[in-house]
Design an enzyme around this catalytic site. Structure first.
Site, PDB file in Angstrom:
ATOM      1  N   CYS A 177       0.818  -1.216   0.000  1.00  0.00           N
ATOM      2  CA  CYS A 177       0.000   0.000   0.000  1.00  0.00           C
ATOM      3  C   CYS A 177       0.856   1.273   0.000  1.00  0.00           C
ATOM      4  O   CYS A 177       2.043   1.252   0.322  1.00  0.00           O
ATOM      5  CB  CYS A 177      -0.953   0.006   1.185  1.00  0.00           C
ATOM      6  SG  CYS A 177      -0.134   0.251   2.762  1.00  0.00           S
ATOM      7  N   CYS A 180       0.775   3.844   2.037  1.00  0.00           N
ATOM      8  CA  CYS A 180       1.300   4.307   3.324  1.00  0.00           C
ATOM      9  C   CYS A 180       2.523   3.498   3.746  1.00  0.00           C
ATOM     10  O   CYS A 180       3.374   4.007   4.475  1.00  0.00           O
ATOM     11  CB  CYS A 180       0.230   4.343   4.413  1.00  0.00           C
ATOM     12  SG  CYS A 180      -0.534   2.781   4.816  1.00  0.00           S
TER      13      CYS A 180
END
Length: 136
Positions: free
Chosen positions: A46, A48
């Site tokens: 992902c 993040c």
């Protein structure tokens, strides 16, 4: 499961900083049996993870005190190792990315996805440095 060619650069980002990638439940159990402190990064594909988790974990290693052992498991890739690591992170629900600090096999500090997502890498690094100061 993600293709190896997709995740390899994401694994190498941590490995190049000194983290050891764990792929089996046995490897996770063995590292967490060691005395001292162990940082476990639950890596992820992902945004993040790329933007704050991995850079924050790496930057945290500039602190005066750092964990004895640095390891990583990759959610969606190393299912066995990730599942075993998450067992040690109970009562926290599964989260990726996530960063856990253990002392003598006991969970002492946890950053879940909601602590990572939307925060700058410097904030992650500072949070971890504070935990290292206290537990390492």
């Amino acid at each position: 499961m993600y293709p190896p060619e997709l995740v390899r650069p994401m694994q190498e980002e941590l490995e190049n900083a000194g983290f050891i990638s764990l792929h089996t439940a046995q490897e996770v159990e063995e590292i967490l049996k060691k005395e001292g402190t162990t940082l476990v990064v639950v890596n992820s594909v992902c945004g993040c993870a790329a933007g704050t988790c991995r850079p924050g974990a790496v930057a945290s290693l500039q602190a005066d005190k750092v964990p004895n052992n640095l390891v990583t498991v990759f959610a969606g890739v190393d299912a066995e190792a990730t599942g075993k690591a998450r067992e040690f992170m109970i009562p926290f629900p599964p989260s990726s990315p996530a960063i856990a600090l253990f002392k003598d096999g006991v969970l002492v500090h946890m950053l879940e996805r909601h602590h990572i997502e939307g925060r700058p890498a410097e904030v992650i690094a500072s949070n971890l440095a504070g935990a290292y100061e206290e537990f390492c």
